[in-house]
Design an enzyme around this catalytic site. Sequence first.
Site, PDB file in Angstrom:
ATOM      1  CG  HIS A  67      -1.954  -1.084   1.201  1.00  0.00           C
ATOM      2  ND1 HIS A  67      -3.253  -0.847   0.843  1.00  0.00           N
ATOM      3  CD2 HIS A  67      -1.863  -2.408   1.456  1.00  0.00           C
ATOM      4  CE1 HIS A  67      -3.934  -1.987   0.881  1.00  0.00           C
ATOM      5  NE2 HIS A  67      -3.107  -2.957   1.256  1.00  0.00           N
ATOM      6  CG  HIS A  92      -6.130  -2.425   6.235  1.00  0.00           C
ATOM      7  ND1 HIS A  92      -5.018  -1.900   5.625  1.00  0.00           N
ATOM      8  CD2 HIS A  92      -6.711  -3.235   5.308  1.00  0.00           C
ATOM      9  CE1 HIS A  92      -4.931  -2.361   4.384  1.00  0.00           C
ATOM     10  NE2 HIS A  92      -5.943  -3.168   4.164  1.00  0.00           N
ATOM     11  CD  GLU A  95      -2.764   0.101   7.920  1.00  0.00           C
ATOM     12  OE1 GLU A  95      -1.775   0.797   7.677  1.00  0.00           O
ATOM     13  OE2 GLU A  95      -3.793   0.118   7.203  1.00  0.00           O
ATOM     14  CB  ALA A 122      -5.578  -9.095  -1.677  1.00  0.00           C
ATOM     15  CG  MET A 226      -7.996  -8.822   7.270  1.00  0.00           C
ATOM     16  SD  MET A 226      -6.275  -8.888   7.786  1.00  0.00           S
ATOM     17  CE  MET A 226      -5.919 -10.639   7.598  1.00  0.00           C
ATOM     18  CB  SER A 227      -9.891  -3.788   3.505  1.00  0.00           C
ATOM     19  OG  SER A 227     -10.085  -4.478   2.278  1.00  0.00           O
ATOM     20  CG  ASN A 250      -5.215 -16.405   0.764  1.00  0.00           C
ATOM     21  OD1 ASN A 250      -5.322 -15.205   0.500  1.00  0.00           O
ATOM     22  ND2 ASN A 250      -5.791 -16.956   1.807  1.00  0.00           N
ATOM     23  CG  HIS A 284       0.790  -9.158   3.419  1.00  0.00           C
ATOM     24  ND1 HIS A 284      -0.484  -8.938   2.949  1.00  0.00           N
ATOM     25  CD2 HIS A 284       1.473  -8.009   3.150  1.00  0.00           C
ATOM     26  CE1 HIS A 284      -0.572  -7.719   2.430  1.00  0.00           C
ATOM     27  NE2 HIS A 284       0.602  -7.134   2.536  1.00  0.00           N
TER      28      HIS A 284
HETATM   29  O1  LIG Z   1      -8.016  -5.805   1.653  1.00  0.00           O
HETATM   30  P1  LIG Z   1      -6.673  -5.451   1.166  1.00  0.00           P
HETATM   31  O2  LIG Z   1      -6.232  -4.109   1.655  1.00  0.00           O
HETATM   32  O3  LIG Z   1      -6.539  -5.566  -0.331  1.00  0.00           O
HETATM   33  O4  LIG Z   1      -5.622  -6.492   1.800  1.00  0.00           O
HETATM   34  C1  LIG Z   1      -5.863  -7.816   2.231  1.00  0.00           C
HETATM   35  O5  LIG Z   1      -4.580  -8.397   2.352  1.00  0.00           O
HETATM   36  C2  LIG Z   1      -4.073  -8.179   3.697  1.00  0.00           C
HETATM   37  C3  LIG Z   1      -3.713  -9.507   4.285  1.00  0.00           C
HETATM   38  O6  LIG Z   1      -2.796 -10.193   3.489  1.00  0.00           O
HETATM   39  C4  LIG Z   1      -5.219  -7.548   4.487  1.00  0.00           C
HETATM   40  O7  LIG Z   1      -5.042  -6.161   4.590  1.00  0.00           O
HETATM   41  C5  LIG Z   1      -6.405  -7.918   3.648  1.00  0.00           C
HETATM   42  O8  LIG Z   1      -7.522  -7.091   3.884  1.00  0.00           O
HETATM   43  N1  LIG Z   2      -8.971 -12.370   6.547  1.00  0.00           N
HETATM   44  C1  LIG Z   2      -8.290 -12.642   5.429  1.00  0.00           C
HETATM   45  N2  LIG Z   2      -7.841 -11.635   4.679  1.00  0.00           N
HETATM   46  C2  LIG Z   2      -7.165 -11.942   3.554  1.00  0.00           C
HETATM   47  N3  LIG Z   2      -6.631 -11.146   2.637  1.00  0.00           N
HETATM   48  C3  LIG Z   2      -6.049 -11.918   1.688  1.00  0.00           C
HETATM   49  N4  LIG Z   2      -6.202 -13.206   2.013  1.00  0.00           N
HETATM   50  C4  LIG Z   2      -6.907 -13.240   3.180  1.00  0.00           C
HETATM   51  C5  LIG Z   2      -7.391 -14.303   4.002  1.00  0.00           C
HETATM   52  O1  LIG Z   2      -7.193 -15.486   3.742  1.00  0.00           O
HETATM   53  N5  LIG Z   2      -8.073 -13.941   5.114  1.00  0.00           N
END
Ligand SMILES: O=P(O)(O)O[C@H]1O[C@H](CO)[C@@H](O)[C@H]1O
Ligand SMILES: Nc1nc2[nH]cnc2c(=O)[nH]1
Length: 309
Positions: A67, A92, A95, A122, A226-227, A250, A284
């Site tokens: 980011h 997020h 953070e 992602a 997570m976003s 993944n 990650h």
């Molecule tokens: O949602 P973005 O910011 O793309 O990123 C995703 O990837 C990160 C985890 O690998 C977390 O921040 C998750 O939310």
């Molecule tokens: N919570 C969550 N966030 C992700 N962001 C990218 N991959 C994942 C995952 O497997 N779980």
Amino acid sequence: MGKESIATSFADSLAAIRSKLPETLQNPQVGIICGSGLSGLVGSFRETVIIKYEDIPGFSTSTVLGHRSELAFGLLGDGLGVPVVAMLGRFHCYEGHSLPSVVYPVRLMAKLGIKDLIITNAAGSLNPSIPVGTIVVIQDHLALPNLTGMNPLLGLKTSPNLPRFLPLSDAYSPALRRLAFLAAHKLQLPDEALAEGTYAWVSGPTYETPAEGRFLRTIGADVVGMSTVPEVVTGREEGLNVMVLSLVTNFVVIPESYRSIREEVHSELAGKKITPPEVQVVSHEEVLSIGKEKADVMRRLVECVVSTI
Ligand SMILES: O=P(O)(O)O[C@H]1O[C@H](CO)[C@@H](O)[C@H]1O
Ligand SMILES: Nc1nc2[nH]cnc2c(=O)[nH]1
């Protein structure tokens, strides 16, 4: 932050941004939020102006790898191009950013005049028929944090014109989602490149345990991340049309059965050795590496959608 200081902050942010933009970019039509590893979209902009988050009053900075902490303005798409603004990196909660800080840029983009908000992220797949590399056009969400008191709209309204109780039955614009599938067709992507599904928002920063993965799958989620949801909810509150594209980076590991230490010990004591199954672990780095591999498809798709908006 109180209502007045938020208003001052927006005015300061807008003044700082507008002073750096040429006339052609003063009124962006589309806002884009780039997910982990997906900021390469800016490579397609013309007449690009980049403003660092640290130079915008009221903005936080992102601390996550993948980011960039920059706001990019430019023209995107065929012909003259559509004026757009893109967040190259998001905030997020994990953070340490508060929810109002996480969604501040969405409110600011709305004040800049955008009508449509395209969000990428992602995400991990929970659905065996949605493999790694698929782009999922999100049709709905499950937001456990929203349901349990971590809703970005909690508290004083940032403007009296905003609704107090926001319906979310139509949060993900059918018209924009249509454009995504039409764009995939125009780009001659294989049918399986794009899927539809439901995004589960979790706070992170931990990835799911197998039991959590199974739970999310059972309650109807196809992908998890997570976003995004705070941005969607705020975008809808601000009256924007919202579309979300999740890149599956993944698979969330949901084993059929658990490794039984009890059985292993009993077998060992009986003179038989059981080889334990290998445990798959997400990272990650893996998320960013698939992001890198698929960034170009995401870039072309977003560009094509913007051209047809
Ligand atoms: O949602 P973005 O910011 O793309 O990123 C995703 O990837 C990160 C985890 O690998 C977390 O921040 C998750 O939310
Ligand atoms: N919570 C969550 N966030 C992700 N962001 C990218 N991959 C994942 C995952 O497997 N779980």
